[in-house]
Each structure stands twice: as C-alpha cells, then as structure tokens.
Motif scaffolding. Sequence first.
Motif, PDB file in Angstrom:
ATOM      1  N   LYS A  90       8.034   3.998  -1.940  1.00 45.61           N
ATOM      2  CA  LYS A  90       7.698   2.866  -2.795  1.00 45.61           C
ATOM      3  C   LYS A  90       8.787   2.666  -3.837  1.00 45.61           C
ATOM      4  N   ASN A  91       9.170   1.413  -4.011  1.00 37.65           N
ATOM      5  CA  ASN A  91      10.188   1.029  -4.986  1.00 37.65           C
ATOM      6  C   ASN A  91       9.701  -0.189  -5.749  1.00 37.65           C
ATOM      7  N   PHE A  92      10.347  -0.478  -6.880  1.00 34.88           N
ATOM      8  CA  PHE A  92      10.018  -1.668  -7.647  1.00 34.88           C
ATOM      9  C   PHE A  92      10.459  -2.911  -6.870  1.00 34.88           C
ATOM     10  N   ARG A  93       9.574  -3.884  -6.741  1.00 40.73           N
ATOM     11  CA  ARG A  93       9.890  -5.140  -6.045  1.00 40.73           C
ATOM     12  C   ARG A  93      10.921  -5.914  -6.866  1.00 40.73           C
ATOM     13  N   GLY A  94      11.902  -6.474  -6.174  1.00 41.66           N
ATOM     14  CA  GLY A  94      12.881  -7.330  -6.827  1.00 41.66           C
ATOM     15  C   GLY A  94      14.067  -6.611  -7.431  1.00 41.66           C
ATOM     16  N   TYR A  95      14.150  -5.289  -7.250  1.00 36.68           N
ATOM     17  CA  TYR A  95      15.258  -4.514  -7.800  1.00 36.68           C
ATOM     18  C   TYR A  95      15.851  -3.618  -6.722  1.00 36.68           C
ATOM     19  N   ALA A  96      17.149  -3.506  -6.729  1.00 40.72           N
ATOM     20  CA  ALA A  96      17.841  -2.544  -5.871  1.00 40.72           C
ATOM     21  C   ALA A  96      19.054  -2.067  -6.653  1.00 40.72           C
ATOM     22  N   GLY A 138      18.621   9.598  -5.891  1.00 42.96           N
ATOM     23  CA  GLY A 138      17.499   9.338  -6.784  1.00 42.96           C
ATOM     24  C   GLY A 138      16.333   8.615  -6.134  1.00 42.96           C
ATOM     25  N   ALA A 139      16.443   8.259  -4.849  1.00 44.89           N
ATOM     26  CA  ALA A 139      15.398   7.455  -4.205  1.00 44.89           C
ATOM     27  C   ALA A 139      14.049   8.165  -4.218  1.00 44.89           C
ATOM     28  N   ARG A 140      14.017   9.454  -3.933  1.00 43.03           N
ATOM     29  CA  ARG A 140      12.746  10.179  -3.939  1.00 43.03           C
ATOM     30  C   ARG A 140      12.141  10.230  -5.332  1.00 43.03           C
ATOM     31  N   VAL A 141      12.979  10.441  -6.322  1.00 44.01           N
ATOM     32  CA  VAL A 141      12.504  10.489  -7.701  1.00 44.01           C
ATOM     33  C   VAL A 141      11.955   9.136  -8.104  1.00 44.01           C
ATOM     34  N   VAL A 193       7.276  -2.551  -3.489  1.00 42.20           N
ATOM     35  CA  VAL A 193       7.615  -2.796  -2.091  1.00 42.20           C
ATOM     36  C   VAL A 193       7.946  -1.439  -1.463  1.00 42.20           C
ATOM     37  N   GLU A 194       7.613  -1.284  -0.199  1.00 40.43           N
ATOM     38  CA  GLU A 194       7.929  -0.034   0.490  1.00 40.43           C
ATOM     39  C   GLU A 194       9.210  -0.224   1.283  1.00 40.43           C
ATOM     40  N   HIS A 195      10.114   0.742   1.174  1.00 39.43           N
ATOM     41  CA  HIS A 195      11.392   0.699   1.877  1.00 39.43           C
ATOM     42  C   HIS A 195      11.700   2.091   2.399  1.00 39.43           C
ATOM     43  N   HIS A 196      11.891   2.212   3.693  1.00 35.28           N
ATOM     44  CA  HIS A 196      12.148   3.516   4.316  1.00 35.28           C
ATOM     45  C   HIS A 196      11.057   4.532   3.971  1.00 35.28           C
ATOM     46  N   GLY A 197       9.803   4.069   3.924  1.00 35.79           N
ATOM     47  CA  GLY A 197       8.685   4.960   3.668  1.00 35.79           C
ATOM     48  C   GLY A 197       8.497   5.363   2.220  1.00 35.79           C
TER      49      GLY A 197
END
Length: 131
Positions: free
Chosen positions: A38-44, A9-12, A32-36
């Motif tokens: 964009k993701n929500f900051r503070g969540y994984a 789901g990372a691309r989605v 935040v950008e991770h592995h190129g």
Amino acid sequence: MRRGGRPRGARVRSALVEQLLAAGHIGEEAVVEHHGRKNFRGYAAIRHPEDPFDRTSGTGHGRRLLFQDVPEGKEGKNRLHIDVHSEPGGLDGLVARLEALGATRVREVDQGPAGHWWIMRDPEGNEFCAA
C-alpha cells in the motif's frame, strides 16, 4: 534500489500507510496498492539508496525525486514540480543561493512538523519548492 527495482524504503512506506489506515488518519481512498504494498495515492518518489532517509516514512533526506498528482489542468505552467532540498537547517542559505541565480520567492509555507518550505519561481515563471 534493491533487487526487484523498488526503493529500499518501499516496505517502510507501506508500514506507515497501514498504521495511518488502522488509526483512522487516512481512508482507503487515499491509498493505492502497487506490487502488493500500500502506498499513498497520487505520489511516487525515488531516492538515492546511499542517502539518508526517515526510517518511519521512507522519505529521503538527500537526493530525491517526488512525483505528485495535481488537480488543475495544464494552463501554461510547467507540469513537472521540482523540490530542491537543503541540508538540515540550510533553508535560508538555499533560498538566498536560488535568488542569486534568478529565482524569486512566491510564498512561504510552514506546516510545523510536516515541513517548512518556500514556493519559488524560476526566471521563466515555472514554480518549484525550496525545502
């Protein structure tokens, strides 16, 4: 997981973040950008690759671990926050089952389409959510 170690789901999720940025619903400070990507900051989060998930957000509807930054410092409570998810429409049954195991209800949270859950406390006082 797909090859490369990232959840499917990372691309989605990245596409959703881009849409929210473009629409002005969130600002760059929330990202935040991770592995190129964009993701929500503070969540994984990580979800089981065989379980269902929302194709728009990438959010798992099955087995999932969500890690979330919290603003307060440790003051005695457990620093790992657990969300226990029920099957669709099964929240009442899940809460009753957890109460039978010794959990207590703290507060109900109903944010309409954004989610509905109970904040609960285990017998040792650690809070978790039943969703």
